[in-house]
Enzyme design. Sequence first.
Site, PDB file in Angstrom:
ATOM      1  N   GLU A  81      26.512 -50.273-122.909  1.00 16.68           N
ATOM      2  CA  GLU A  81      27.685 -50.894-123.379  1.00 16.68           C
ATOM      3  C   GLU A  81      27.578 -51.232-124.700  1.00 16.68           C
ATOM      4  O   GLU A  81      28.466 -51.222-125.573  1.00 16.68           O
ATOM      5  CB  GLU A  81      27.939 -51.962-122.239  1.00 16.68           C
ATOM      6  CG  GLU A  81      28.348 -51.530-120.823  1.00 16.68           C
ATOM      7  CD  GLU A  81      29.542 -50.998-120.661  1.00 16.68           C
ATOM      8  OE1 GLU A  81      30.429 -50.735-121.678  1.00 16.68           O
ATOM      9  OE2 GLU A  81      29.853 -50.229-119.758  1.00 16.68           O
ATOM     10  N   ASP A 222      30.179 -39.046-116.207  1.00 17.26           N
ATOM     11  CA  ASP A 222      30.943 -38.489-117.169  1.00 17.26           C
ATOM     12  C   ASP A 222      30.720 -38.394-118.527  1.00 17.26           C
ATOM     13  O   ASP A 222      30.782 -37.293-119.013  1.00 17.26           O
ATOM     14  CB  ASP A 222      32.163 -39.699-116.820  1.00 17.26           C
ATOM     15  CG  ASP A 222      31.943 -41.072-117.167  1.00 17.26           C
ATOM     16  OD1 ASP A 222      30.850 -41.284-117.358  1.00 17.26           O
ATOM     17  OD2 ASP A 222      32.884 -41.938-116.964  1.00 17.26           O
ATOM     18  N   GLU A 315      40.484 -46.918-108.642  1.00 14.56           N
ATOM     19  CA  GLU A 315      38.972 -46.565-108.762  1.00 14.56           C
ATOM     20  C   GLU A 315      38.749 -45.266-107.879  1.00 14.56           C
ATOM     21  O   GLU A 315      38.016 -44.398-108.314  1.00 14.56           O
ATOM     22  CB  GLU A 315      38.203 -47.601-108.582  1.00 14.56           C
ATOM     23  CG  GLU A 315      38.343 -48.683-109.757  1.00 14.56           C
ATOM     24  CD  GLU A 315      37.831 -48.304-110.963  1.00 14.56           C
ATOM     25  OE1 GLU A 315      36.809 -48.784-111.563  1.00 14.56           O
ATOM     26  OE2 GLU A 315      38.519 -47.431-111.897  1.00 14.56           O
ATOM     27  N   GLU A 336      41.434 -43.577-119.340  1.00 18.43           N
ATOM     28  CA  GLU A 336      40.784 -42.082-119.354  1.00 18.43           C
ATOM     29  C   GLU A 336      42.180 -41.166-119.145  1.00 18.43           C
ATOM     30  O   GLU A 336      42.332 -40.017-119.826  1.00 18.43           O
ATOM     31  CB  GLU A 336      40.013 -41.599-118.222  1.00 18.43           C
ATOM     32  CG  GLU A 336      38.569 -42.230-118.540  1.00 18.43           C
ATOM     33  CD  GLU A 336      38.373 -43.839-118.466  1.00 18.43           C
ATOM     34  OE1 GLU A 336      37.484 -44.306-119.186  1.00 18.43           O
ATOM     35  OE2 GLU A 336      38.955 -44.375-117.697  1.00 18.43           O
ATOM     36  N   THR A 442      33.000 -42.544-126.892  1.00 18.87           N
ATOM     37  CA  THR A 442      33.714 -42.664-125.524  1.00 18.87           C
ATOM     38  C   THR A 442      34.578 -43.813-125.302  1.00 18.87           C
ATOM     39  O   THR A 442      35.220 -44.137-124.222  1.00 18.87           O
ATOM     40  CB  THR A 442      32.642 -42.621-124.268  1.00 18.87           C
ATOM     41  OG1 THR A 442      33.259 -42.407-123.146  1.00 18.87           O
ATOM     42  CG2 THR A 442      31.626 -43.816-124.373  1.00 18.87           C
TER      43      THR A 442
END
Length: 915
Positions: A81, A222, A315, A336, A442
Amino acid sequence: EDVRRMFQHAYDGYLQHAGNYDELRPLTCDGHDTWGSYSLTLIDALDTLATMGNFTEFRRVHALLIDKMDFNKDINVSVFETNIRILGGLLSAHLLSRRTGVQVETGWPCTGPLLRMAEDVARRLLPAFDTNTGMPYGTVNLRYGVPNGETSVTCTAGVGTFLIEFGTLSRLTGNIIYEEVALQAIYALWERRSSIGLFGNHIDVQSGRWTALDSGIGAGVDSLFEYLVKGAILLNRPELLDLFAEARAPIEKYMRKDDWYVWVGMNKGHVTLPVFQSLESFWPGILSIVGDTAPAMRTMTRYISVWKKYGFLPEFFNIPAGEAAPNREVYPLRPELIESAMYLYRATKNEYLLELGEHMLETIEFSAKTKCGYATIRNVVTHEKENRMESFFLAETTKYLYLLFDEDNFLHNEGEDRHGQLVEDSENNVCIVQAGAYIFNTEAHPMDMSALHCCHNIKEDIYNMIDMQSFSATALFERQSKQRLATQQKWQPQCQQSSKDHFMESPETPAATAGDRDTPSTSMAVDIEVFDEFQQPAAEQLVGNFERIREEREMNRSVQDSTVARNQLTVTDLDEFYQQRRERFSSAEDTLGYVLNFMLNYTMDVTFIRGLQLYDTNISSILGTAAQKDYESRMRSLWQLYALEQQFTINIRLIQRLGLDNFQAGDSEKMRRHLSDILVSLDSLSQPFGSDNETAASDSESHQSQSQGHIQKAIFEALLDYEFSMLNTTAMQEFVHRVYVMGTTETQTFRIQPLLTPAELHTLDVVELEPLEQRELFKYTRRIVDFRKRMSETVDRLQTIMQDLNTAKAETPASVAVPDIAAPDVAQQLQPQLQDQQQQQQLQQDGSVWSQFVQNILRKTQVHRVKFDEAALLEKTRKSLEKHAHKQLTYELFSCRRPAYIEAFAYREYYLETI
């Protein structure tokens, strides 16, 4: 404009109510720290201000970060993160600063305050990459490195999502280490794919063993695929696109079902989880980047159907049931699906995607808005809100929505000359930046490709005529080793005769060969006397230690040599084990036999044992790390692991019963006597525990016998506990259940149905251990006791020495007659001695000399954090990358109309032949 107002409402709410915290809580209008206590949302949203044209606020925050931000904090942060949000946010803000009107430094974009701040953050993350495999830990302390006891298990995305940020930093600063550790992490994952080409979900970064075997394109995996594509374009590395194409083939083969993508087992490809995760929505966008818009649109249509059903994406969405999975109905304002809509619209101009974006904007505005921000949707069915606004709402969701509708935004520029700006600091530094071709990380932080080339051209190409490898630490070490070897080969001792004089041919023996002539005899015998630390002969003790070590090694070798058939445990085997019931067996003995045969039949590899961490934490804290290493040393059957665990348990129990874990003694003599009694009792395990001991214990004349009786009783009880555990089927069932829980992704535990009742367990015959087995059973206790006994003896010896020294000092020449005329001088000479005596008396008042000595030792041996060696990490990474170096590339990822641009582009060592 609606998106701009949405962003501004949430941004103003954060500044007003949570500016000093990581994130806003939109229901209570206050803030909280989530990922690191470094004003996360402020940094994450900075380039969104530039995207929407708010240059004034961008410049204000830019100056604020330079003045106030400091990452030298003693806090543990997520490596993943911090990289995508903080490092990515700082790099993109640095690259956008000139466009927003910030007065940049001379040498920009290759220098600047935010770039230095970004490199400071990256350096604090680098210790996480110093592992056996090159894959990073999941957590790091910003000040001290990897925390003690940090788990070595991390998700696949947490390993493969560094190349955009670290590659950008390397190209801007000229420090190659960041790009290379990111590459090595990806290649380390690549080497550990399954036989059918799939990746697992979690992996042990030290052993390289997969700990979660579900394979998919969603949570935990991902961004690995995303960075293969984007990293190939940003850094001009075509080989990464080859990796993506190779990784995509098994994804399409095993996971794609009617344009959905499900979760499968990484080894066999069978479906394990038929769900759609909202994080998977990035996939159509990636397919559009590589040019496969048709399958991307078909999958996008599936995802849009879920959004339209609920107004949001849960989710988890159960595909067969057609509904949100229980307890997974949350929607934290993820970007996304909007991201893929933006990419696909840029590729196809399909207005259906604009309608989708408008619908998304309306539902978020209607259901998520609060008086000071936008809230996470706790349940997509009821649209109930949750008191959190993730930083990515301002960094990604609003940005992608804005870019979907703003078709003329500068981030959409494709690199044409008319959009670029000339940077000319000198005749040798002329390049074009801000022409377009931005690559998003991302977290939607854009990186300027042209700026990367501009800086790399300056800082790396000046070395293109120098063989830098010949000056590496390895090359220098090899040259020094060759020089030393050559010197040693030339050296001859003065007492050595030449070979022709040393060997004399005898008439009775054949002539020596040429090889024999060149090999002088070097045999000799030496007598050595051995003394201990007290200058006493210690040869017998040394030989005894050698014999004991040899016996232990032979025993260990015999255990090691016992063949264990490799029969890896599977979930199917465990399910069959759990289905057994007591009524299926004729007797308790048959039940025990089944459990024992099951545990003897199945084995675990070393890496699997380490990853499961089945051992109790007391192993390291009480028995020491040697016991933990024994547990993880080799492949074992379930039965062997269970027996070893029970051995640890009874040793810990015995240590606690004897008070050795926190031993307090009035004096060293008492401690040494007690420890000697324990060793005597441990050595006499073969003697029966009976009336003789009781009689001895009842003797009032021997307090030592009473102590030994207490010790022997504790040892005997521990021995009985261990022997009973060898037939306790319930404990064995619990052990197997722990293996099942730790080795799978199961989150719910079930209640074990014991195969035998306690009454039936007590009817089984206990097999008594042989004396040698008993001695081996308590070896860890003996090891600790022996160590403490030697320490106690050392205490006594040191105290004796110090007392002798004090006595010698006390015998000062005080009774010697001194002439009065010399009294002042003598008093001055004796002053230091008097001060020494006062200090010794003070020490005796404060405590023994030994206690002072121990305190000094402890001060010198306090655990200090190991300094991270960046050069060693770089050298290790380069060695690992050597096998992945591409000798020849038959194509380039992209070309440019300016030949000079290509000639000087990127890393020449990778593209020399092609260029």
